[in-house]
Design a protein around this motif. Sequence first.
Motif, short mmCIF file in Angstrom:
data_model
loop_
_atom_site.label_atom_id
_atom_site.label_comp_id
_atom_site.label_asym_id
_atom_site.label_seq_id
_atom_site.Cartn_x
_atom_site.Cartn_y
_atom_site.Cartn_z
N SER A 270 5.71 8.17 1.77
CA SER A 270 4.44 7.99 2.36
C SER A 270 4.18 6.42 2.02
O SER A 270 2.91 6.16 2.37
CB SER A 270 3.43 8.93 1.85
N GLY A 271 4.92 5.56 1.77
CA GLY A 271 4.73 4.21 1.63
C GLY A 271 5.23 3.44 0.68
O GLY A 271 6.13 4.10 -0.15
N LEU A 272 5.49 2.27 0.49
CA LEU A 272 6.01 1.33 -0.31
C LEU A 272 4.74 0.50 -1.29
O LEU A 272 3.80 0.01 -0.67
CB LEU A 272 6.64 0.29 0.31
N TYR A 273 5.28 0.44 -2.59
CA TYR A 273 4.34 -0.15 -3.54
C TYR A 273 5.17 -1.08 -4.45
O TYR A 273 6.08 -0.82 -4.77
CB TYR A 273 3.79 1.07 -4.54
N ARG A 274 4.20 -2.22 -4.65
CA ARG A 274 5.12 -3.17 -5.57
C ARG A 274 4.72 -2.85 -7.15
O ARG A 274 3.81 -2.34 -7.48
CB ARG A 274 4.20 -4.71 -5.35
N LEU A 275 5.82 -2.84 -7.86
CA LEU A 275 5.73 -2.45 -9.24
C LEU A 275 6.32 -3.60 -9.96
O LEU A 275 7.56 -3.69 -9.91
CB LEU A 275 6.43 -1.25 -9.57
N ASP A 276 5.59 -4.58 -10.76
CA ASP A 276 6.23 -5.70 -11.12
C ASP A 276 6.82 -6.53 -10.00
O ASP A 276 6.32 -6.78 -8.97
CB ASP A 276 6.91 -5.52 -12.64
N GLN A 277 8.03 -6.76 -10.29
CA GLN A 277 8.75 -7.46 -9.30
C GLN A 277 9.70 -6.56 -8.44
O GLN A 277 10.50 -7.04 -7.56
CB GLN A 277 9.92 -8.39 -10.07
N ARG A 278 9.54 -5.41 -8.40
CA ARG A 278 10.40 -4.36 -7.67
C ARG A 278 9.27 -3.80 -6.71
O ARG A 278 8.13 -3.67 -6.65
CB ARG A 278 11.21 -3.42 -8.65
N VAL A 279 9.91 -2.91 -5.73
CA VAL A 279 9.28 -2.00 -4.75
C VAL A 279 9.52 -0.64 -5.03
O VAL A 279 10.91 -0.49 -5.11
CB VAL A 279 9.40 -2.49 -3.43
N ALA A 280 8.64 0.36 -5.01
CA ALA A 280 9.17 1.76 -5.05
C ALA A 280 8.55 2.43 -3.87
O ALA A 280 7.21 2.01 -3.43
CB ALA A 280 8.30 2.28 -6.46
N VAL B 67 2.20 -1.86 -0.21
CA VAL B 67 2.38 -3.10 0.57
C VAL B 67 3.27 -2.95 2.02
O VAL B 67 3.62 -4.03 2.44
CB VAL B 67 3.59 -3.95 -0.33
N GLY B 68 3.47 -1.54 2.24
CA GLY B 68 4.02 -1.66 3.80
C GLY B 68 4.29 0.08 3.90
O GLY B 68 4.55 0.75 2.81
N PRO B 69 4.93 0.39 5.07
CA PRO B 69 5.21 1.70 5.30
C PRO B 69 6.65 1.98 4.97
O PRO B 69 7.44 1.17 4.51
CB PRO B 69 5.07 1.88 6.93
N SER B 70 6.97 3.26 4.65
CA SER B 70 8.37 3.52 4.34
C SER B 70 8.82 4.43 5.45
O SER B 70 8.28 5.31 5.98
CB SER B 70 8.36 4.25 3.05
N GLU B 71 10.14 4.27 5.68
CA GLU B 71 10.85 4.76 6.87
C GLU B 71 11.53 6.11 6.33
O GLU B 71 12.18 6.68 7.23
CB GLU B 71 11.75 3.72 7.85
N LEU B 72 11.67 6.04 5.02
CA LEU B 72 12.46 7.29 4.53
C LEU B 72 11.64 8.54 4.76
O LEU B 72 10.58 8.64 4.45
CB LEU B 72 12.91 7.05 3.04
#
Length: 148
Positions: free
Chosen positions: A109-119, A100-105
């Motif tokens: 290597s990226g952000l992913y939706r898991l149910d109602q949260r993002v990992a 769902v988007g890049p991660s700046e940490l």
Amino acid sequence: MTAVQALVLPVGSDLYALPVDWVREVVATPALTPLVTAPALVLGLFNLRGQIVPLLDTAALLGIGVVQAAMFAVVVNCPQGPIGLAVTGFPQRGVLDTPVGPSELPGTSGLYRLDQRVAALLDPAVLLTAGRIMGPELRTDSPAVGAG
């Protein structure tokens, strides 16, 4: 893009995902032996059936604070040997589909939706290099990341 089978790791109120190919096993509250001369992000060593494993502060590795209490250690197979990552809650399996988007940490290597949260997907090849573990750029003076 193909789905990524991952182990979802709670670190404080945030979620991180580790590809299952890197995971060796999960250990509940390992008995730690502290290392006085180790970098601050090394929480200690634990004995895993005769093999000595360092437990690293996952929050400090990511530059988001420090883990207040390691409830579980996720043992990762690395080229330099097994390394434990401290997490603050029970790790669970998950499937990461489309990012769902890049991660700046760093080390992610990226952000992913898991149910109602993002990992954020961890990239152990980057996160667990000797340079990152021993490097001076890691911040360990950040606020504590508690359980839960």
